[in-house]
Enzyme design. Sequence first.
Site, PDB file in Angstrom:
ATOM      1  N   ASN A   1       0.874  -1.176   0.000  1.00 48.93           N
ATOM      2  CA  ASN A   1       0.000   0.000   0.000  1.00 48.93           C
ATOM      3  C   ASN A   1       0.911   1.226   0.000  1.00 48.93           C
ATOM      4  O   ASN A   1       1.544   1.523   1.008  1.00 48.93           O
ATOM      5  CB  ASN A   1      -0.895  -0.044   1.256  1.00 48.93           C
ATOM      6  CG  ASN A   1      -1.653   1.254   1.467  1.00 48.93           C
ATOM      7  OD1 ASN A   1      -1.787   2.073   0.560  1.00 48.93           O
ATOM      8  ND2 ASN A   1      -2.158   1.437   2.681  1.00 48.93           N
TER       9      ASN A   1
ATOM     10  N   LYS B   1       0.110   4.296  -0.180  1.00 58.12           N
ATOM     11  CA  LYS B   1      -0.487   5.501   0.421  1.00 58.12           C
ATOM     12  C   LYS B   1      -0.193   6.702  -0.482  1.00 58.12           C
ATOM     13  O   LYS B   1      -0.152   6.544  -1.694  1.00 58.12           O
ATOM     14  CB  LYS B   1       0.026   5.700   1.855  1.00 58.12           C
ATOM     15  CG  LYS B   1      -0.023   4.401   2.653  1.00 58.12           C
ATOM     16  CD  LYS B   1       0.202   4.580   4.120  1.00 58.12           C
ATOM     17  CE  LYS B   1       0.087   3.210   4.788  1.00 58.12           C
ATOM     18  NZ  LYS B   1       0.131   3.292   6.241  1.00 58.12           N
TER      19      LYS B   1
ATOM     20  N   HIS C   1      -9.451   1.368   4.925  1.00 58.85           N
ATOM     21  CA  HIS C   1      -8.113   1.435   5.530  1.00 58.85           C
ATOM     22  C   HIS C   1      -8.159   2.341   6.763  1.00 58.85           C
ATOM     23  O   HIS C   1      -8.899   3.331   6.796  1.00 58.85           O
ATOM     24  CB  HIS C   1      -7.090   1.967   4.516  1.00 58.85           C
ATOM     25  CG  HIS C   1      -5.691   1.914   5.061  1.00 58.85           C
ATOM     26  ND1 HIS C   1      -5.168   2.940   5.820  1.00 58.85           N
ATOM     27  CD2 HIS C   1      -4.744   0.953   5.008  1.00 58.85           C
ATOM     28  CE1 HIS C   1      -3.947   2.595   6.198  1.00 58.85           C
ATOM     29  NE2 HIS C   1      -3.662   1.397   5.718  1.00 58.85           N
TER      30      HIS C   1
ATOM     31  N   GLU D   1      -6.410   4.695   7.806  1.00 62.37           N
ATOM     32  CA  GLU D   1      -6.278   6.150   7.598  1.00 62.37           C
ATOM     33  C   GLU D   1      -7.567   6.748   7.038  1.00 62.37           C
ATOM     34  O   GLU D   1      -7.886   7.903   7.308  1.00 62.37           O
ATOM     35  CB  GLU D   1      -5.070   6.431   6.691  1.00 62.37           C
ATOM     36  CG  GLU D   1      -3.765   6.265   7.455  1.00 62.37           C
ATOM     37  CD  GLU D   1      -2.689   5.491   6.721  1.00 62.37           C
ATOM     38  OE1 GLU D   1      -2.662   5.530   5.481  1.00 62.37           O
ATOM     39  OE2 GLU D   1      -1.866   4.832   7.402  1.00 62.37           O
TER      40      GLU D   1
ATOM     41  N   GLU E   1      -5.346  -4.940  10.616  1.00 62.93           N
ATOM     42  CA  GLU E   1      -4.274  -3.979  10.860  1.00 62.93           C
ATOM     43  C   GLU E   1      -4.556  -3.207  12.139  1.00 62.93           C
ATOM     44  O   GLU E   1      -5.348  -2.255  12.134  1.00 62.93           O
ATOM     45  CB  GLU E   1      -4.176  -2.989   9.690  1.00 62.93           C
ATOM     46  CG  GLU E   1      -3.882  -3.642   8.355  1.00 62.93           C
ATOM     47  CD  GLU E   1      -3.358  -2.617   7.348  1.00 62.93           C
ATOM     48  OE1 GLU E   1      -2.202  -2.755   6.940  1.00 62.93           O
ATOM     49  OE2 GLU E   1      -4.091  -1.678   7.006  1.00 62.93           O
TER      50      GLU E   1
ATOM     51  N   GLY F   1       2.633   2.070  10.688  1.00 66.78           N
ATOM     52  CA  GLY F   1       3.599   3.151  10.508  1.00 66.78           C
ATOM     53  C   GLY F   1       4.334   3.530  11.782  1.00 66.78           C
ATOM     54  O   GLY F   1       4.993   4.561  11.848  1.00 66.78           O
TER      55      GLY F   1
ATOM     56  N   SER G   1       3.520  -2.304  10.241  1.00 61.73           N
ATOM     57  CA  SER G   1       4.978  -2.384  10.413  1.00 61.73           C
ATOM     58  C   SER G   1       5.571  -3.737   9.995  1.00 61.73           C
ATOM     59  O   SER G   1       6.453  -4.266  10.658  1.00 61.73           O
ATOM     60  CB  SER G   1       5.370  -2.027  11.853  1.00 61.73           C
ATOM     61  OG  SER G   1       4.978  -0.697  12.146  1.00 61.73           O
TER      62      SER G   1
END
Length: 255
Positions: free
Chosen positions: A13, A15, A99, A101, A171, A177, A217
């Site tokens: 991904n 992003k 996702h 985010e 996730e 991240g 991660s």
Amino acid sequence: MTNRARKPYIAGNWKMNLDRARSLDLIKTVKGRLGDGGDREVAFFVPSIYLADVTAVAQGSPLGVGGQNLWYEANGAFTGEVAPRMLREVGADRALIGHSERRHVFHEPDDWMGRKVRAALDNDLLPVYCIGETLDERKGNRTDRVLKRQLESGFDKVRPEDAHRVTVAYEPVWAIGTGETATIDQVDQAHRTIRKWLVQRFGEPAANLIRILYGGSVKPDNARELMAIDSVDGLLVGGASLQAETFLPIIEFDR
Ligand code: PGA
């Protein structure tokens, strides 16, 4: 060869990272290394503005290319949004839905998720439906409840015959991240909760076709260990998918 019920699925991904030239370079490198694909599925989720160029370069290879988000209507007054048929038109074959985010930075509510997953399926896009708890939710022992709520919303309009086209990505928000990976035990427990829910919802034969990926991660040095967990069918990789040097060893986790 792996002795798995489900084909391993390794996805990157990007992003809102990379530029056009670096995106195309990375696709060329991975495509060259993959050959005819075979025993694993590899895909990138790409900024929509680069999708047409990326899919043109990926053509003729088994690489999957997807959008990072979509809106569930076919057209209309939705400034800034991308319709599923638009993703198809520029060559995407899949899409991320929900996702972390999207949920936490852009405040997408649970009740959009079922319609988004349905819109992807109706437009021949393979949805990767992302779920995961925040640190507060984990500390408050609410992980299972949160995962089940997110599964209820995302699978609201999925029928048993669609199940094989849907992938779930677990996730944990606190692992994305941050350099902090969930422990083997935490990953396994969450994946088992998800699998159990899927079996209850769709019955064993259909539920067994759904892959559950781990994300948060993932790096070359933990990919093998994560993939060794029985309940983990693949990986969704953010930062480490931006460079061939870090992504190729993850794709080749068992070599
Ligand atoms: P990360 O991102 O690998 O950079 O933690 C994972 C993701 O958001 O899918």
